[in-house]
Design a protein around this motif. Sequence first.
Motif, mmCIF file in Angstrom:
data_model
loop_
_atom_site.group_PDB
_atom_site.id
_atom_site.type_symbol
_atom_site.label_atom_id
_atom_site.label_comp_id
_atom_site.label_asym_id
_atom_site.label_seq_id
_atom_site.Cartn_x
_atom_site.Cartn_y
_atom_site.Cartn_z
ATOM 1 N N PHE A 238 0.822 -1.203 0.000
ATOM 2 C CA PHE A 238 0.000 0.000 0.000
ATOM 3 C C PHE A 238 0.860 1.259 0.000
ATOM 4 C CE2 PHE A 238 -3.013 -2.908 2.422
ATOM 5 C CZ PHE A 238 -3.663 -3.273 1.268
ATOM 6 N N ALA A 239 2.026 1.202 0.628
ATOM 7 C CA ALA A 239 2.885 2.370 0.678
ATOM 8 C C ALA A 239 3.333 2.781 -0.709
ATOM 9 C CB ALA A 239 4.112 2.090 1.566
ATOM 10 N N VAL B 235 3.047 -9.656 17.772
ATOM 11 C CA VAL B 235 2.309 -8.414 18.030
ATOM 12 C C VAL B 235 2.512 -7.422 16.897
ATOM 13 C CG1 VAL B 235 2.132 -6.421 19.568
ATOM 14 C CG2 VAL B 235 2.360 -8.721 20.527
ATOM 15 N N LEU B 236 3.752 -7.305 16.433
ATOM 16 C CA LEU B 236 4.062 -6.357 15.363
ATOM 17 C C LEU B 236 3.304 -6.702 14.083
ATOM 18 C CD1 LEU B 236 5.834 -3.896 14.697
ATOM 19 C CD2 LEU B 236 7.613 -5.497 13.949
ATOM 20 N N ALA B 237 3.347 -7.967 13.692
ATOM 21 C CA ALA B 237 2.633 -8.380 12.486
ATOM 22 C C ALA B 237 1.128 -8.164 12.637
ATOM 23 C CB ALA B 237 2.928 -9.847 12.183
ATOM 24 N N SER B 238 0.601 -8.427 13.826
ATOM 25 C CA SER B 238 -0.827 -8.223 14.075
ATOM 26 C C SER B 238 -1.205 -6.753 13.928
ATOM 27 C CB SER B 238 -1.201 -8.714 15.474
ATOM 28 O OG SER B 238 -0.948 -10.096 15.623
ATOM 29 N N LEU B 239 -0.370 -5.863 14.452
ATOM 30 C CA LEU B 239 -0.668 -4.434 14.371
ATOM 31 C C LEU B 239 -0.585 -3.918 12.936
ATOM 32 C CD1 LEU B 239 1.123 -3.103 17.584
ATOM 33 C CD2 LEU B 239 -1.336 -3.352 17.185
ATOM 34 N N PHE B 240 0.253 -4.537 12.128
ATOM 35 C CA PHE B 240 0.322 -4.132 10.725
ATOM 36 C C PHE B 240 -1.000 -4.413 10.008
ATOM 37 C CE2 PHE B 240 4.711 -3.133 11.005
ATOM 38 C CZ PHE B 240 5.043 -2.445 9.838
ATOM 39 N N LEU B 241 -1.775 -5.362 10.517
ATOM 40 C CA LEU B 241 -3.093 -5.605 9.951
ATOM 41 C C LEU B 241 -3.986 -4.376 10.087
ATOM 42 C CD1 LEU B 241 -3.885 -9.249 11.127
ATOM 43 C CD2 LEU B 241 -3.611 -8.481 8.761
ATOM 44 N N LEU C 148 -3.058 -1.283 9.835
ATOM 45 C CA LEU C 148 -2.731 -0.416 8.704
ATOM 46 C C LEU C 148 -3.394 -0.924 7.435
ATOM 47 C CD1 LEU C 148 1.070 0.344 9.237
ATOM 48 C CD2 LEU C 148 -0.913 1.614 10.057
ATOM 49 N N ASP C 149 -3.382 -2.227 7.239
ATOM 50 C CA ASP C 149 -4.006 -2.807 6.049
ATOM 51 C C ASP C 149 -5.503 -2.527 6.030
ATOM 52 O OD1 ASP C 149 -1.516 -3.793 5.462
ATOM 53 O OD2 ASP C 149 -1.940 -5.840 6.102
ATOM 54 N N PHE C 150 -6.170 -2.753 7.158
ATOM 55 C CA PHE C 150 -7.613 -2.495 7.234
ATOM 56 C C PHE C 150 -7.916 -1.028 6.921
ATOM 57 C CE2 PHE C 150 -7.771 -5.954 10.737
ATOM 58 C CZ PHE C 150 -7.812 -6.947 9.766
ATOM 59 N N ASP C 151 -7.104 -0.145 7.461
ATOM 60 C CA ASP C 151 -7.340 1.279 7.280
ATOM 61 C C ASP C 151 -7.230 1.683 5.816
ATOM 62 O OD1 ASP C 151 -7.704 3.991 8.463
ATOM 63 O OD2 ASP C 151 -5.733 4.307 7.589
ATOM 64 N N TYR C 152 -6.254 1.132 5.127
ATOM 65 C CA TYR C 152 -6.044 1.555 3.755
ATOM 66 C C TYR C 152 -6.940 0.815 2.767
ATOM 67 C CZ TYR C 152 -2.665 4.791 5.316
ATOM 68 O OH TYR C 152 -2.096 5.864 5.959
ATOM 69 N N TRP D 197 -7.373 -5.999 -6.224
ATOM 70 C CA TRP D 197 -6.287 -6.985 -6.268
ATOM 71 C C TRP D 197 -5.108 -6.512 -5.414
ATOM 72 C CZ3 TRP D 197 -6.895 -11.750 -7.642
ATOM 73 C CH2 TRP D 197 -7.822 -12.092 -8.620
ATOM 74 N N ARG D 198 -4.788 -5.229 -5.518
ATOM 75 C CA ARG D 198 -3.675 -4.699 -4.735
ATOM 76 C C ARG D 198 -3.980 -4.768 -3.239
ATOM 77 N NH1 ARG D 198 -0.072 -1.294 -7.305
ATOM 78 N NH2 ARG D 198 -1.723 -0.462 -8.641
ATOM 79 N N ALA D 199 -5.225 -4.450 -2.884
ATOM 80 C CA ALA D 199 -5.626 -4.512 -1.480
ATOM 81 C C ALA D 199 -5.556 -5.943 -0.953
ATOM 82 C CB ALA D 199 -7.043 -3.959 -1.326
ATOM 83 N N ALA D 200 -6.055 -6.891 -1.750
ATOM 84 C CA ALA D 200 -6.031 -8.298 -1.341
ATOM 85 C C ALA D 200 -4.605 -8.804 -1.192
ATOM 86 C CB ALA D 200 -6.784 -9.142 -2.371
ATOM 87 N N PHE D 201 -3.740 -8.398 -2.099
ATOM 88 C CA PHE D 201 -2.348 -8.843 -2.051
ATOM 89 C C PHE D 201 -1.669 -8.344 -0.779
ATOM 90 C CE2 PHE D 201 2.172 -8.292 -3.382
ATOM 91 C CZ PHE D 201 2.467 -9.633 -3.560
ATOM 92 N N GLY D 202 -1.924 -7.102 -0.407
ATOM 93 C CA GLY D 202 -1.334 -6.573 0.816
ATOM 94 C C GLY D 202 -1.755 -7.353 2.040
#
Length: 272
Positions: free
Chosen positions: A8-9, A217-223, A225-229, A244-249
Amino acid sequence: MQSKNPVFARSNEFKSGGYATFDAPSSGRGAPPADASASTLEEWYRKPSATPTQSRRMTLDDVVVRTALLGGVLVLGAAAAWFANVGLLLAIGAALVGFVLAMWAQLSKKVRPGVMFAYAAVEGVFVGAISHAYSSLYDGIVGQAVLGTLGAFAAMLIAYKTGVIRNSPRFTKVLTIAGLGYLVFGLVNLAFAAFGGTSVYSAGGLLPVLVSGFGVVLASLFLVLDFDYVEQGVRNGLPVKESWRAAFGLVVTLVWLYLEILRLVAILRGDD
């Protein structure tokens, strides 16, 4: 504010500025004005297009379906590697190829579902091989890791939707610094172990549990960011291809989370 999930970045489409920040689409009708209102965007989407499928906007259902498709291919690749009992060298090769494919999908301005499916298949081989190796040491560990991944995903989704955890500039900054630090630590630890040193994860005691738990915990919190974007993309009215890009992230983050949980469970069971 940009997502620090690399998928997403890299993509302007998931910024909060909306569709007016995109490159002009190839539909033959051009992009809407930069100051377009909601009604103007609605009118723009209803105009005839040289590619009618691009006139439909991305929905949450689109992201869910494409995430399931990519995840299904990944599971099939993992199952094939599991039953074939592929060796360590092939697993490492699959991981490297998967990394290259992920970078290709990430850095390309064009949405490339074919590359994403190839990543899912190859990364599935790596995940299946690693899972099989852990399973040979700890019976039932894969099921525990899968349940842990699903549980963490559900918990983060509920926390995000209820507002318990929300994305913010400070949250993104802290998470980014932590992610970069964890990446550097992982590379240093890997290099140290490769040259005959003792890996932190095999040192014994409480330290491996704490470090691995931090990774979960770190990987969980990155979710979050994914949900937000993903939500930003739906709100901004992106073309359906961007799902497709969202699903891939999401798939990339879920693979990372699963591997972190798998390692943590192995460490905990190894101490029994």
